[in-house]
Design a protein around this motif. Structure first.
Motif, mmCIF file in Angstrom:
data_model
loop_
_atom_site.group_PDB
_atom_site.id
_atom_site.type_symbol
_atom_site.label_atom_id
_atom_site.label_comp_id
_atom_site.label_asym_id
_atom_site.label_seq_id
_atom_site.Cartn_x
_atom_site.Cartn_y
_atom_site.Cartn_z
ATOM 1 N N LEU A 1 -7.246 -11.144 0.025
ATOM 2 C CA LEU A 1 -6.862 -9.736 0.117
ATOM 3 C C LEU A 1 -7.657 -8.993 1.182
ATOM 4 O O LEU A 1 -7.144 -8.066 1.823
ATOM 5 C CB LEU A 1 -7.041 -9.056 -1.252
ATOM 6 C CG LEU A 1 -6.057 -9.506 -2.338
ATOM 7 C CD1 LEU A 1 -6.334 -8.764 -3.648
ATOM 8 C CD2 LEU A 1 -4.611 -9.291 -1.897
ATOM 9 N N HIS A 2 -8.906 -9.402 1.390
ATOM 10 C CA HIS A 2 -9.689 -8.797 2.479
ATOM 11 C C HIS A 2 -9.089 -9.184 3.829
ATOM 12 O O HIS A 2 -8.994 -8.356 4.734
ATOM 13 C CB HIS A 2 -11.144 -9.260 2.396
ATOM 14 C CG HIS A 2 -11.968 -8.888 3.590
ATOM 15 N ND1 HIS A 2 -12.171 -7.582 3.975
ATOM 16 C CD2 HIS A 2 -12.625 -9.651 4.511
ATOM 17 C CE1 HIS A 2 -12.926 -7.544 5.060
ATOM 18 N NE2 HIS A 2 -13.208 -8.793 5.408
ATOM 19 N N LYS B 1 -6.051 -9.764 4.429
ATOM 20 C CA LYS B 1 -4.815 -8.990 4.584
ATOM 21 C C LYS B 1 -5.116 -7.565 5.024
ATOM 22 O O LYS B 1 -4.430 -7.023 5.904
ATOM 23 C CB LYS B 1 -4.051 -8.981 3.259
ATOM 24 C CG LYS B 1 -2.708 -8.278 3.328
ATOM 25 C CD LYS B 1 -1.973 -8.377 2.000
ATOM 26 C CE LYS B 1 -0.625 -7.667 2.066
ATOM 27 N NZ LYS B 1 0.106 -7.756 0.764
ATOM 28 N N GLU B 2 -6.161 -6.947 4.452
ATOM 29 C CA GLU B 2 -6.447 -5.557 4.799
ATOM 30 C C GLU B 2 -6.929 -5.414 6.239
ATOM 31 O O GLU B 2 -6.794 -4.351 6.841
ATOM 32 C CB GLU B 2 -7.471 -4.952 3.823
ATOM 33 C CG GLU B 2 -8.900 -5.409 4.003
ATOM 34 C CD GLU B 2 -9.868 -4.725 3.049
ATOM 35 O OE1 GLU B 2 -9.498 -3.704 2.431
ATOM 36 O OE2 GLU B 2 -11.007 -5.224 2.917
ATOM 37 N N GLN C 1 -15.501 -1.307 -4.254
ATOM 38 C CA GLN C 1 -15.156 -2.726 -4.133
ATOM 39 C C GLN C 1 -15.414 -3.415 -5.458
ATOM 40 O O GLN C 1 -16.394 -3.111 -6.153
ATOM 41 C CB GLN C 1 -16.006 -3.405 -3.046
ATOM 42 C CG GLN C 1 -15.363 -3.460 -1.677
ATOM 43 C CD GLN C 1 -16.116 -4.355 -0.734
ATOM 44 O OE1 GLN C 1 -17.273 -4.102 -0.408
ATOM 45 N NE2 GLN C 1 -15.467 -5.405 -0.245
ATOM 46 N N ALA D 1 -11.457 -7.402 -0.897
ATOM 47 C CA ALA D 1 -10.826 -6.225 -0.310
ATOM 48 C C ALA D 1 -11.591 -4.964 -0.699
ATOM 49 O O ALA D 1 -12.325 -4.926 -1.694
ATOM 50 C CB ALA D 1 -9.381 -6.124 -0.773
#
Length: 205
Positions: free
Chosen positions: A12-13, A15-16, A143, A179
């Motif tokens: 997810l990180h 992706k961000e 976070q 993320a």
């Protein structure tokens, strides 16, 4: 003592930040010992960046000398964990990446590796791949991650890195961030938790 860090280790990180490439091996970078920030000392935003981001991570401490470590034996080479922050000069990172240059300077500057109080792994639950951790800024959670979501597990990373360099007692492994990364500002109060234990507590200056 050296600081070994893993980039892009949570989906997810990635992706961000717009990373779509699937890495087949861990992405490794280093920080010098002058990057260490500990004992609750404040982090001073450097004058060469206008966009320093926090990246909250679980940090593993190496406890044995090791080279070419087999994954099945890697758990013997660490004994304590904490919460840390891999501070990143994001504006410099974008600049370096655009021209294909190395980006150590955006990651390895002085005080860019904040670490909390280390606790024995047994005290933290015993399983390094089942650790819940989070970061609060001014009392608000920004976070929250769990090491079970790592793309490359701690033992895999240790085995991989030890092919290239000898691990020594006291070396630190930053294991990647989930993320929720973002910029820090002067006056903010950062607190990092492993489970319900607050291990990291300092201010931005």
């Amino acid at each position: 003592m050296k600081i070994i860090a893993v980039g892009m280790n949570y989906a997810l990180h990635n992706k961000e930040l717009g990373h779509t490439l699937v890495n087949k091996e861990p992405v490794i970078f280093m920080k010098p010992d002058s990057a260490i920030l500990k004992d609750g000392k404040p982090f001073f935003i450097p004058d060469f960046s206008d966009e320093v981001h926090y990246e909250t991570e679980v940090v593993v401490r190496i406890c044995r000398l090791g080279k070419n470590i087999a994954p099945r034996f890697a758990n013997r080479y660490y004994d304590a964990v904490t919460v840390g922050i891999d501070f990143t000069a994001r504006d410099l990172q974008r600049k370096f990446r655009e021209v294909g240059n190395p980006w150590e300077l955006c990651k390895a500057f002085d005080n860019s590796a904040a670490i909390g109080t280390f606790v024995p792994l047994e005290q933290a639950g015993g399983d390094v791949q089942q650790l819940d951790f989070r970061m609060e800024i001014d009392g608000q959670e920004v976070q929250h991650g769990n090491t079970s979501d790592m793309l490359f597990k701690v033992d895999e990373i240790i085995a991989y890195v030890s092919r290239f360099m000898t691990l020594k007692i006291g070396d630190l492994l930053f294991t990647g961030t989930p993320a929720g990364v973002g910029p820090v500002q002067i006056g903010q109060h950062l607190q990092g938790y492993l489970g319900e234990d607050k291990l990291l507590d300092f201010y931005i200056r």
